[in-house]
Design an enzyme around this catalytic site. Structure first.
Site, mmCIF file in Angstrom:
data_model
loop_
_atom_site.group_PDB
_atom_site.id
_atom_site.type_symbol
_atom_site.label_atom_id
_atom_site.label_comp_id
_atom_site.label_asym_id
_atom_site.label_seq_id
_atom_site.Cartn_x
_atom_site.Cartn_y
_atom_site.Cartn_z
ATOM 1 N N LYS A 122 -66.343 -50.597 16.957
ATOM 2 C CA LYS A 122 -65.881 -49.851 18.129
ATOM 3 C C LYS A 122 -64.834 -50.662 18.897
ATOM 4 C CE LYS A 122 -67.069 -49.726 22.338
ATOM 5 N NZ LYS A 122 -67.872 -49.859 23.537
ATOM 6 N N ASP A 141 -68.198 -44.518 21.513
ATOM 7 C CA ASP A 141 -69.076 -45.179 22.477
ATOM 8 C C ASP A 141 -70.150 -44.173 22.881
ATOM 9 O OD1 ASP A 141 -67.844 -43.375 24.151
ATOM 10 O OD2 ASP A 141 -67.251 -44.839 25.659
#
Ligand code: SF4
Length: 211
Positions: A122, A141
């Site tokens: 991420k 997220d």
């Protein structure tokens, strides 16, 4: 065409209308600073990270300064962002990794970035999407995961699996927009506790799974 895929063009158009200049809300002036800020943003609001980095990036400029910092002093500086011992370790480890393996430059691939301590997929996507405008993947997220599940784009729980599904649904040239726009949508409209469905521009497209 499965319903989720059919919905994507309208979804992107509505998101673009709502957030034409969707950007991450972290402040940065170099890819390295964005990398540090993204590590600090784990379990912390962007607003608080921005308050901390406003002075942090003046005190420590570039990877060598972070790598050579006194760990206890750095921990103290990072304290307001929470989990400061782990974050100081990650930021110093990442800075040393950059110096040792990449001559202090932030690399431009996910595979290289995730070799750095404290950098998961991420974080790598945030840096590549935002600092380099490279559609390396879609950042997933907590906001992107929640919105995607409610919108019926995925039934998966693991961020990596959600990302794979989104990458199949969303055209690649939209990845760098879709990520930040969906973060903003999740942060301000499709909020975790009380989603504002009545005011949501995606209302008529959304099956509201689990809401
Ligand atoms: S309609 Fe409700 S559940 Fe669906 S995206 Fe909008 S706020 Fe979220």
């Amino acid at each position: 065409m499965p319903p989720a895929q059919k919905m994507v063009p309208a979804l992107l158009a509505r998101l673009r209308q709502a957030h034409p200049d969707a950007r991450y809300e972290l402040h940065w002036s170099t890819p390295f600073e964005l990398l540090v800020a993204t590590i600090l943003a784990a379990q912390c609001t962007d607003e608080r990270v921005n308050r901390v980095t406003a002075t942090l990036f003046q005190k420590y400029q570039g990877p060598r300064a972070f790598a050579e910092a006194h760990t206890a002093a750095l921990e103290e500086d990072l304290k307001p962002t929470g989990f400061y011992k782990q974050k100081a370790k990650s930021v110093q480890g990442m800075s040393r990794g950059l110096l040792e393996s990449f001559r202090g430059e932030v690399p431009r691939t996910v595979d290289e970035l995730v070799t750095l301590p404290g950098v998961a997929r991420k974080t790598a996507n945030v840096v590549l999407n935002t600092a380099f405008n490279l559609p390396s993947g879609i950042i997933v997220d907590t906001h992107v995961a929640r919105v995607s599940q409610r919108m019926g784009l995925t039934k998966r729980e693991k961020p990596e699996e959600i990302e794979q599904e989104l990458m199949r649904l969303v055209p690649q040239d939209q990845w760098t927009f879709f990520g930040p726009a969906t973060v903003l949508h999740g942060r301000y409209t499709c909020t975790a506790r009380k989603p504002k469905c009545d005011a949501c521009p995606l209302n008529d497209l959304c099956p509201k799974t689990g809401v």
